[in-house]
Write an enzyme that holds these catalytic residues in place. Structure first.
Site, mmCIF file in Angstrom:
data_model
loop_
_atom_site.group_PDB
_atom_site.id
_atom_site.type_symbol
_atom_site.label_atom_id
_atom_site.label_comp_id
_atom_site.label_asym_id
_atom_site.label_seq_id
_atom_site.Cartn_x
_atom_site.Cartn_y
_atom_site.Cartn_z
ATOM 1 N N HIS A 142 0.821 -1.226 0.000
ATOM 2 C CA HIS A 142 0.000 0.000 0.000
ATOM 3 C C HIS A 142 0.853 1.274 0.000
ATOM 4 C CE1 HIS A 142 -3.632 -2.241 0.371
ATOM 5 N NE2 HIS A 142 -3.370 -2.681 1.581
ATOM 6 N N ASP A 176 -3.197 -10.564 -2.343
ATOM 7 C CA ASP A 176 -3.715 -10.004 -1.097
ATOM 8 C C ASP A 176 -5.174 -9.598 -1.299
ATOM 9 O OD1 ASP A 176 -2.370 -8.622 1.596
ATOM 10 O OD2 ASP A 176 -4.137 -7.550 0.896
ATOM 11 N N HIS A 181 -6.560 -6.967 -0.355
ATOM 12 C CA HIS A 181 -6.633 -5.529 -0.612
ATOM 13 C C HIS A 181 -5.809 -5.191 -1.858
ATOM 14 C CE1 HIS A 181 -7.017 -6.029 3.828
ATOM 15 N NE2 HIS A 181 -8.027 -5.209 3.644
ATOM 16 N N ASP A 191 -4.796 -12.752 3.536
ATOM 17 C CA ASP A 191 -5.991 -12.272 4.223
ATOM 18 C C ASP A 191 -7.276 -12.489 3.434
ATOM 19 O OD1 ASP A 191 -4.908 -10.462 2.443
ATOM 20 O OD2 ASP A 191 -4.966 -8.751 3.794
#
Length: 319
Positions: free
Chosen positions: A138, A175, A177, A256
């Protein structure tokens, strides 16, 4: 002794497992999901599965200023250094905080990926897994967010491009996200192709509109599971990757999206991570002499994280 003997006989044929105890010193506070116990859970599971005989354990070095500067401008690095507290915590965003051990941990995390690149490109290991934190995908070139300070995988990719003169690098991000930082850093760079899946709409609320022709994202709606994930890989990722013919593959390995991880609402299992790792190993064997560097991103249910990472690493080490 057995690990040394295998490595000696195979000429660096063991998967590199790169980590450092400094990565345990980053702590954003009691109850924060991105906690030091994440790395402990992975190591415990690898020990339980007796996988360490198939790995080379390597200590992560500190990233250099030059290596960071390929991705992050000096003013941003200086800002992160200035934010580092001597006591307590300092929040760089509502979810992301620094403690006295954070800066050293972040430098080890980025340095681990550089070390992995060196080992794989110099044939000291066929592939590598970086068990590190804080995560990185990120972090944009000049912005920390989403538990991330330096974009670890981007630092490694930039090192591979600069030092080993590679011309085609693929980033695979599974991931839950979207890896907005990796996309921002490499948007429209023809040497880097990114393929990803992520839950959408969901933090960081991006990725559904790719920023460049080299970005290939598959947003998945909440509740999606194995079938949707595997179809995305088979029919969208792999054709793009086959056409691109990467010389090296980097994996943003976030776990995740596991069905037991309450951070999000996808429903993957260890079997899915094992399956996609095998697919990527086959691709790497065809196009890039097996060169893969995998980098830990998310994964917050400790049991699911440990099992998923171990399944992923076992496939890498089986080669």
């Amino acid at each position: 002794m057995l690990t040394w003997l295998k490595s000696h006989l195979t000429g660096g044929g063991l998967t590199a497992f790169i980590s450092h105890s400094d990565c345990l010193q980053h702590n954003m506070g009691s109850g924060h999901p991105e906690c030091p116990e994440r790395l402990v859970a992975i190591k415990d599971q690898l020990m339980a599965a007796q996988l360490f005989d198939s790995l080379q354990e390597v200590e992560a070095p500190l990233v250099s200023e030059q290596q960071l500067a390929r991705v992050h401008p000096p003013h941003y690095v200086e800002y992160i250094e200035a934010c580092s507290p001597s006591v307590g915590t300092f929040r760089v965003d509502p979810d992301t905080a620094m403690c006295p051990g954070t800066l050293q941990a972040a430098r080890r995390a980025a340095g681990a990926v550089v070390k992995a690149v060196d080992m794989v490109c110099n044939k000291e290991a066929p592939n590598a897994f970086c068990s590190i934190r804080p995560p990185g995908h990120h972090a944009e070139s000049a912005r920390s967010m989403g538990f991330c300070f330096f974009n670890n995988i981007a630092v490694g990719i930039a090192h591979a491009l600069s030092t080993y003169k590679l011309q085609r690098i693929a980033v695979v991000d599974f991931d839950v996200h979207h890896g907005n930082g990796t996309e921002e850093i490499f948007r429209d760079d023809p040497r880097v192709m990114m393929v990803s899946i992520f839950q959408h709409p969901f933090f960081p609320y991006s990725g559904d509109q790719p920023l460049g022709a080299n970005m290939h994202h598959v947003p998945l709606k909440a509740g999606s599971g194995s079938r949707e994930f595997r179809e995305a890989v088979e029919y969208l990722w792999l054709p793009q990757l086959e056409e691109f013919k990467p010389e090296m593959i980097f994996i943003s390995a976030g776990f995740d999206a596991h069905r037991e991880d309450d951070m999000a609402s996808l429903a993957l299992t260890e079997a899915d991570y094992e399956w996609v790792t095998r697919k990527l190993l086959q691709l790497a064997a065809t196009h890039c002499e097996g060169r893969i560097v995998s980098v830990l991103e998310g994964g917050y249910d400790l049991s699911a994280l440990g099992r998923s990472a171990a399944a992923h690493i076992k496939v890498l080490s089986d080669g």
